[in-house]
Design a protein around this motif. Structure first.
Motif, short mmCIF file in Angstrom:
data_model
loop_
_atom_site.label_atom_id
_atom_site.label_comp_id
_atom_site.label_asym_id
_atom_site.label_seq_id
_atom_site.Cartn_x
_atom_site.Cartn_y
_atom_site.Cartn_z
N MET A 1 -75.26 -19.02 7.11
CA MET A 1 -74.72 -20.09 8.29
C MET A 1 -75.09 -19.57 9.70
O MET A 1 -75.07 -18.28 9.92
N THR A 2 -75.58 -20.46 10.14
CA THR A 2 -76.30 -20.08 11.40
C THR A 2 -75.16 -19.89 12.70
O THR A 2 -74.16 -20.33 12.31
N LYS A 3 -75.61 -18.99 13.77
CA LYS A 3 -74.66 -18.77 14.80
C LYS A 3 -74.12 -19.85 15.51
O LYS A 3 -72.75 -20.19 15.77
N GLY A 4 -74.96 -20.81 15.49
CA GLY A 4 -74.83 -22.29 16.16
C GLY A 4 -73.48 -22.99 15.22
O GLY A 4 -72.74 -23.53 15.82
N TRP A 5 -73.56 -23.06 13.92
CA TRP A 5 -72.71 -23.54 13.21
C TRP A 5 -71.46 -23.12 13.22
O TRP A 5 -70.35 -23.53 13.30
N LYS A 6 -71.39 -21.52 13.36
CA LYS A 6 -70.18 -20.70 13.57
C LYS A 6 -69.49 -21.11 14.72
O LYS A 6 -68.24 -21.25 14.80
N THR A 7 -70.27 -21.13 15.79
CA THR A 7 -69.80 -21.32 17.12
C THR A 7 -68.90 -22.70 17.15
O THR A 7 -68.13 -23.22 17.31
N PHE A 8 -69.71 -23.88 16.49
CA PHE A 8 -69.12 -25.11 16.49
C PHE A 8 -67.77 -25.16 15.57
O PHE A 8 -66.97 -25.93 16.24
N PHE A 9 -67.78 -24.54 14.56
CA PHE A 9 -66.66 -24.70 13.84
C PHE A 9 -65.50 -23.68 14.47
O PHE A 9 -64.16 -24.11 14.36
N GLY A 10 -65.79 -23.04 14.87
CA GLY A 10 -65.01 -22.05 15.95
C GLY A 10 -64.15 -22.89 17.09
O GLY A 10 -63.15 -23.01 17.27
N ILE A 11 -65.29 -23.51 17.77
CA ILE A 11 -64.70 -24.38 18.90
C ILE A 11 -63.99 -25.49 18.24
O ILE A 11 -62.78 -25.99 18.85
N SER A 12 -64.31 -26.21 17.25
CA SER A 12 -63.50 -27.15 16.57
C SER A 12 -62.11 -26.79 16.17
O SER A 12 -61.23 -27.70 16.32
N SER A 13 -61.94 -25.64 15.67
CA SER A 13 -60.76 -25.19 15.09
C SER A 13 -60.02 -25.20 16.30
O SER A 13 -58.64 -25.41 16.38
N LEU A 14 -60.30 -24.50 17.30
CA LEU A 14 -59.34 -24.42 18.74
C LEU A 14 -59.15 -25.69 19.28
O LEU A 14 -57.95 -25.90 19.60
N LEU A 15 -60.09 -26.77 19.41
CA LEU A 15 -59.62 -27.89 19.75
C LEU A 15 -58.57 -28.83 19.05
O LEU A 15 -57.86 -29.35 19.31
N PHE A 16 -58.91 -28.57 17.64
CA PHE A 16 -57.78 -29.06 16.55
C PHE A 16 -56.41 -28.79 16.88
O PHE A 16 -55.42 -29.20 16.77
#
Length: 136
Positions: free
Chosen positions: A1-16
């Motif tokens: 998994m790329t760093k971009g996807w990892k960042t996206f999922f991390g930010i998504s988790s915090l936003l949710f």
């Protein structure tokens, strides 16, 4: 998994998580807090590279089906109302319904992306495993 996807999922988790917190004051938090907590947990697992593709597909379709029940009638007027009031207070029931619709759709999109990335990861792992077993 790329760093971009990892960042996206991390930010998504915090936003949710933030969305779940905001739902505590909702007229029906017993429904909406779990909706966003489930999305936060799955995005958190995705951040750490853990995917259960079957469950993610079930969540995607469940949230999309639920969104149909909140289909907004006057979406453009709602967007105009949101821009005019410049805060997050709920002025009308239509505003609440529209927000619930979009929350479900956003969560469903994130579930779908998690499922796609998880499936891709599983396919690559299986390919690598089969190469090792073949002695390549």
């Amino acid at each position: 998994m790329t760093k971009g996807w990892k960042t996206f999922f991390g930010i998504s988790s915090l936003l949710f998580l933030l969305f779940a917190f905001w739902q505590i004051n909702d007229p029906d938090p017993e429904w909406w807090v779990p909706v966003y907590l489930i999305a936060a947990v799955t995005a958190g697992f995705a951040f750490f590279g853990k995917f259960n593709v079957n469950i993610l597909v079930i969540f995607t379709f469940t949230y999309l089906i639920a969104a149909v029940f909140f289909w907004p009638e006057g979406i453009f007027s709602w967007i105009g109302q949101e821009w005019e009031q410049k805060d997050l207070s709920m002025k009308t029931q239509a505003m609440e319904t529209n927000r619930e619709f979009f929350g479900l759709v956003v969560a469903a999109v994130v579930f779908a992306l998690e499922a796609i990335i998880g499936r891709r990861k599983r396919l690559l792992e299986n390919r690598d495993r089969s190469k090792e077993n073949a002695g390549i």
